[in-house]
Design an enzyme around this catalytic site. Structure first.
Site, PDB file in Angstrom:
ATOM      1  N   LYS A  69       0.870  -1.191   0.000  1.00 49.92           N
ATOM      2  CA  LYS A  69       0.000   0.000   0.000  1.00 49.92           C
ATOM      3  C   LYS A  69       0.899   1.230   0.000  1.00 49.92           C
ATOM      4  CE  LYS A  69      -2.502   1.702   3.583  1.00 49.92           C
ATOM      5  NZ  LYS A  69      -3.660   1.864   4.500  1.00 49.92           N
ATOM      6  N   ARG A 112     -10.513  -1.249   6.751  1.00 49.34           N
ATOM      7  CA  ARG A 112      -9.663  -2.208   7.493  1.00 49.34           C
ATOM      8  C   ARG A 112      -9.347  -1.685   8.898  1.00 49.34           C
ATOM      9  NH1 ARG A 112      -5.170   0.994   8.762  1.00 49.34           N
ATOM     10  NH2 ARG A 112      -3.334   0.498   7.506  1.00 49.34           N
ATOM     11  N   GLN A 140     -12.951   8.132  10.341  1.00 51.37           N
ATOM     12  CA  GLN A 140     -12.717   6.798  10.928  1.00 51.37           C
ATOM     13  C   GLN A 140     -13.880   6.338  11.808  1.00 51.37           C
ATOM     14  OE1 GLN A 140     -10.185   5.142   9.717  1.00 51.37           O
ATOM     15  NE2 GLN A 140      -9.528   7.019   8.685  1.00 51.37           N
ATOM     16  N   ASP A 161     -17.403  15.485  19.942  1.00 45.93           N
ATOM     17  CA  ASP A 161     -16.450  16.025  18.962  1.00 45.93           C
ATOM     18  C   ASP A 161     -16.346  17.520  19.235  1.00 45.93           C
ATOM     19  OD1 ASP A 161     -15.465  14.949  15.844  1.00 45.93           O
ATOM     20  OD2 ASP A 161     -15.340  17.090  16.313  1.00 45.93           O
ATOM     21  N   GLY A 223      -6.774   6.799  17.085  1.00 41.27           N
ATOM     22  CA  GLY A 223      -6.271   8.051  16.509  1.00 41.27           C
ATOM     23  C   GLY A 223      -4.759   8.178  16.448  1.00 41.27           C
ATOM     24  N   ASP A 225      -1.370   7.453  15.461  1.00 39.87           N
ATOM     25  CA  ASP A 225      -0.676   6.584  14.496  1.00 39.87           C
ATOM     26  C   ASP A 225       0.574   7.271  13.960  1.00 39.87           C
ATOM     27  OD1 ASP A 225      -1.876   8.545  13.045  1.00 39.87           O
ATOM     28  OD2 ASP A 225      -2.690   7.239  11.493  1.00 39.87           O
ATOM     29  N   LYS A 229       1.713  11.554  18.929  1.00 44.95           N
ATOM     30  CA  LYS A 229       0.258  11.562  19.123  1.00 44.95           C
ATOM     31  C   LYS A 229      -0.124  10.759  20.366  1.00 44.95           C
ATOM     32  CE  LYS A 229      -1.701  12.008  14.444  1.00 44.95           C
ATOM     33  NZ  LYS A 229      -2.476  11.251  13.450  1.00 44.95           N
ATOM     34  N   SER A 296      -4.200   0.720  18.152  1.00 46.17           N
ATOM     35  CA  SER A 296      -4.168   0.412  16.713  1.00 46.17           C
ATOM     36  C   SER A 296      -3.310   1.427  15.965  1.00 46.17           C
ATOM     37  CB  SER A 296      -5.604   0.449  16.172  1.00 46.17           C
ATOM     38  OG  SER A 296      -5.614   0.643  14.782  1.00 46.17           O
TER      39      SER A 296
HETATM   40  N1  LIG Z   1      -5.001   3.325  13.651  1.00 46.66           N
HETATM   41  C1  LIG Z   1      -5.135   3.379  12.360  1.00 46.66           C
HETATM   42  O1  LIG Z   1      -4.975   2.374  11.655  1.00 46.66           O
HETATM   43  C2  LIG Z   1      -5.574   4.652  11.706  1.00 46.66           C
HETATM   44  C3  LIG Z   1      -6.034   4.619  10.385  1.00 46.66           C
HETATM   45  C4  LIG Z   1      -6.476   5.814   9.809  1.00 46.66           C
HETATM   46  C5  LIG Z   1      -6.432   7.000  10.532  1.00 46.66           C
HETATM   47  N2  LIG Z   1      -5.944   7.003  11.812  1.00 46.66           N
HETATM   48  C6  LIG Z   1      -5.887   8.253  12.606  1.00 46.66           C
HETATM   49  O2  LIG Z   1      -7.175   8.487  13.145  1.00 46.66           O
HETATM   50  C7  LIG Z   1      -7.337   9.877  13.402  1.00 46.66           C
HETATM   51  C8  LIG Z   1      -8.668  10.354  12.848  1.00 46.66           C
HETATM   52  O3  LIG Z   1      -8.663  10.204  11.434  1.00 46.66           O
HETATM   53  P1  LIG Z   1      -9.937  10.654  10.560  1.00 46.66           P
HETATM   54  O4  LIG Z   1      -9.628  10.208   9.180  1.00 46.66           O
HETATM   55  O5  LIG Z   1     -11.180  10.198  11.221  1.00 46.66           O
HETATM   56  O6  LIG Z   1      -9.815  12.240  10.678  1.00 46.66           O
HETATM   57  P2  LIG Z   1     -11.003  13.290  10.585  1.00 46.66           P
HETATM   58  O7  LIG Z   1     -10.342  14.620  10.443  1.00 46.66           O
HETATM   59  O8  LIG Z   1     -12.002  12.872   9.565  1.00 46.66           O
HETATM   60  O9  LIG Z   1     -11.719  13.203  12.032  1.00 46.66           O
HETATM   61  C9  LIG Z   1     -11.114  13.623  13.229  1.00 46.66           C
HETATM   62  C10 LIG Z   1     -12.217  14.164  14.128  1.00 46.66           C
HETATM   63  O10 LIG Z   1     -11.633  14.476  15.384  1.00 46.66           O
HETATM   64  C11 LIG Z   1     -12.227  15.697  15.829  1.00 46.66           C
HETATM   65  N3  LIG Z   1     -11.324  16.317  16.799  1.00 46.66           N
HETATM   66  C12 LIG Z   1     -10.136  16.931  16.563  1.00 46.66           C
HETATM   67  N4  LIG Z   1      -9.615  17.371  17.736  1.00 46.66           N
HETATM   68  C13 LIG Z   1     -10.508  17.005  18.705  1.00 46.66           C
HETATM   69  C14 LIG Z   1     -10.543  17.189  20.107  1.00 46.66           C
HETATM   70  N5  LIG Z   1      -9.566  17.830  20.750  1.00 46.66           N
HETATM   71  N6  LIG Z   1     -11.592  16.704  20.786  1.00 46.66           N
HETATM   72  C15 LIG Z   1     -12.611  16.076  20.136  1.00 46.66           C
HETATM   73  N7  LIG Z   1     -12.637  15.888  18.805  1.00 46.66           N
HETATM   74  C16 LIG Z   1     -11.588  16.349  18.100  1.00 46.66           C
HETATM   75  C17 LIG Z   1     -12.416  16.512  14.573  1.00 46.66           C
HETATM   76  O11 LIG Z   1     -13.366  17.552  14.747  1.00 46.66           O
HETATM   77  C18 LIG Z   1     -12.868  15.441  13.597  1.00 46.66           C
HETATM   78  O12 LIG Z   1     -14.267  15.290  13.578  1.00 46.66           O
HETATM   79  C19 LIG Z   1      -6.109  10.562  12.794  1.00 46.66           C
HETATM   80  O13 LIG Z   1      -5.182  10.839  13.812  1.00 46.66           O
HETATM   81  C20 LIG Z   1      -5.566   9.513  11.826  1.00 46.66           C
HETATM   82  O14 LIG Z   1      -4.182   9.678  11.594  1.00 46.66           O
HETATM   83  C21 LIG Z   1      -5.537   5.852  12.407  1.00 46.66           C
END
Ligand SMILES: NC(=O)c1ccc[n+]([C@@H]2O[C@H](COP(=O)([O-])OP(=O)(O)OC[C@H]3O[C@@H](n4cnc5c(N)ncnc54)[C@H](O)[C@@H]3O)[C@@H](O)[C@H]2O)c1
Length: 327
Positions: A69, A112, A140, A161, A223, A225, A229, A296
Site C-alpha cells: 500500500k 480495514r 474513521q 467532537d 487516533g 498513528d 500523538k 491500533s
Molecule cells: N489506527 C489506524 O490504523 C488509523 C487509520 C487511519 C487513521 N488514523 C488516525 O485516526 C485519526 C482520525 O482520522 P480521521 O480520518 O477520522 O480524521 P477526521 O479529520 O475525519 O476526524 C477527526 C475528528 O476528530 C475531531 N477532533 C479533533 N480534535 C478534537 C478534540 N480535541 N476533541 C474532540 N474531537 C476532536 C475533529 O473535529 C474530527 O471530527 C487521525 O489521527 C488519523 O491519523 C488511524
C-alpha cells in the site's frame, strides 16, 4: 497477462463490513502465528508541502496475498480539493511477482481500520457490552461503528467532537443505519462512560481523562498513528491490559509511544499483540472488571487481506478495467 484496475466506487461495492471483519481477523491470526512477512513502514517526508508518503508491504502466505500500500498524509490537501489521506494498493502474484491489480486503497484504509477495532471488540470487550462511546466523529468513526456493531449487541451510542455539527451528523447516521439510541450531550466525560470507548482524534495532548474510565471498559485507541500523538491520559494505561497491533509500530507511533518515551510505562506494561490473542496463543479479556486498551496503528497485513478479497470478488463479478501493463 493483464492487470486489473479498480476505482474507489468499485472497491466499495465489492466488500461488505462482515467480509472485511473476517478478512482482517484472519490476517491478525496469520500475523499472530508468524505466518506473514511485514517489514516496517517506510516514510518519505515532503516538509515544505506538509506531507509524507508511506509504503506498507506485506505477504500473507496462507491466502497467497502479497503487495504494497502506498499512502500519503498531506494536511493542507483540503485547500486543493483533495483528501488528506489517499491510498493505492498494488497486489502482486507471489509466484511470479506480476502486478495482478492496482486499486484505490483510500476507502479500504478506513474499512480495514474499522475491522481492526471490531476484531479487538470481539476478543476484548465484555460479552454484555451495550453502550459504545466515541471521542472524535470524523471519517474513521463511521467505519468503526459500521464494523463494531457486528461484534456486540450495542443499544446506546454516545459521542463527543469539538465540532458539534460533526457529532450530530454522526449520531444521526448511527441511529438511522444501526438503530442505536443516542444518549447524553456533547460532553467528553459522558462519551467516555460507556462499555466500549472508541477514540479517533488526531490530538497530541491527551483528552481522555483517567477518572472518566470505569472498570470493565474496553477502549479502542485508533487516533494515535504517528510519533507524538496520544489521546488517553497515561494513567489509564497504568490500570489497563494494553494490547497493541504490533509492538514495533505501536512503540514508534501508537498510543503508547509518548508514555514509553517519557518512561511512564515500559515494555513490561504491554500485555501482548492482538494477533497472538486471535491465534489463540494467549487469552484476551479474562474478567468483567479489567480495563482493556487496544492500540491500533494499522498493519499492512490488514490492507493486503482486504485488497485480496476485493480482487477475488472483482474477478467473479467482472468489474474493473484490465490492461496489459507490460505491453
Ligand atoms: N489506527 C489506524 O490504523 C488509523 C487509520 C487511519 C487513521 N488514523 C488516525 O485516526 C485519526 C482520525 O482520522 P480521521 O480520518 O477520522 O480524521 P477526521 O479529520 O475525519 O476526524 C477527526 C475528528 O476528530 C475531531 N477532533 C479533533 N480534535 C478534537 C478534540 N480535541 N476533541 C474532540 N474531537 C476532536 C475533529 O473535529 C474530527 O471530527 C487521525 O489521527 C488519523 O491519523 C488511524
Amino acid at each position: 497477462m493483464k492487470t486489473l484496475f479498480l476505482t474507489q466506487t468499485q472497491v466499495k461495492n465489492l466488500i461488505s463490513p462482515a467480509e472485511a471483519n473476517e478478512a482482517v481477523e484472519k490476517a491478525f491470526e496469520a500475523f499472530g502465528k508468524g505466518q506473514t512477512q511485514m517489514p516496517p513502514k517506510s516514510y518519505l517526508f515532503y516538509t515544505p508541502f506538509k506531507g509524507d508518503l508511506r509504503t506498507m508491504p506485506a505477504y500473507i502466505e496462507s491466502i497467497k496475498a502479497t503487495g504494497v500500500k502506498i499512502v500519503n498524509v498531506h494536511v493542507n490537501n483540503n485547500e486543493k480539493n483533495l483528501p488528506t489521506v489517499m491510498a493505492t494498493i498494488v497486489l502482486n502474484d507471489p509466484e511470479t511477482g506480476f502486478p495482478i491489480a492496482i486499486m484505490d486503497g483510500t476507502f479500504l484504509t478506513a474499512l480495514r481500520t474499522g475491522a481492526a477495532g471490531a476484531v479487538a471488540i470481539k476478543y476484548l470487550a465484555r460479552e454484555n457490552a451495550e453502550s459504545i462511546g466515541f471521542v472524535g466523529c470524523g471519517v474513521q468513526a463511521y467505519t468503526q461503528i459500521d464494523l463494531s456493531v457486528l461484534m456486540r449487541k450495542f443499544k446506546i451510542i454516545k459521542a463527543y467532537d469539538i465540532d458539534e455539527n460533526r457529532r450530530n451528523q454522526f449520531l444521526h447516521y448511527v441511529e438511522k443505519n444501526h438503530g442505536l439510541k443516542p444518549e447524553g450531550s456533547n460532553d467528553i466525560k459522558i462519551a467516555c462512560n460507556a462499555d466500549v470507548v472508541t477514540t479517533t482524534t488526531p490530538v497530541s495532548t491527551p483528552i481522555v481523562k483517567n477518572e472518566w474510565i470505569k472498570a470493565g471498559t474496553h477502549i479502542n485507541a485508533i487516533g494515535a498513528d504517528a510519533p507524538g500523538k496520544q489521546e488517553l491520559e497515561s494513567a489509564i494505561l497504568l490500570r489497563s491490559k494494553i494490547i497493541v497491533d504490533n509492538w514495533d509500530q505501536a512503540s514508534h507511533s501508537g498510543e503508547i509511544n509518548v508514555p514509553l518515551e517519557k518512561n511512564v510505562i515500559a515494555r513490561e506494561n504491554i500485555y501482548g499483540e492482538l494477533g497472538t490473542i486471535v491465534a489463540g496463543l494467549m487469552p484476551g479479556r479474562t474478567s468483567n472488571d479489567e480495563i482493556t486498551v487496544f492500540d491500533s496503528t494499522g498493519l499492512a497485513v490488514q490492507d493486503i487481506a482486504v485488497a485480496k478479497k476485493v480482487y477475488e470478488r472483482a474477478l467473479i463479478q467482472n468489474l474493473g478495467i484490465s490492461l496489459e501493463i507490460l505491453k
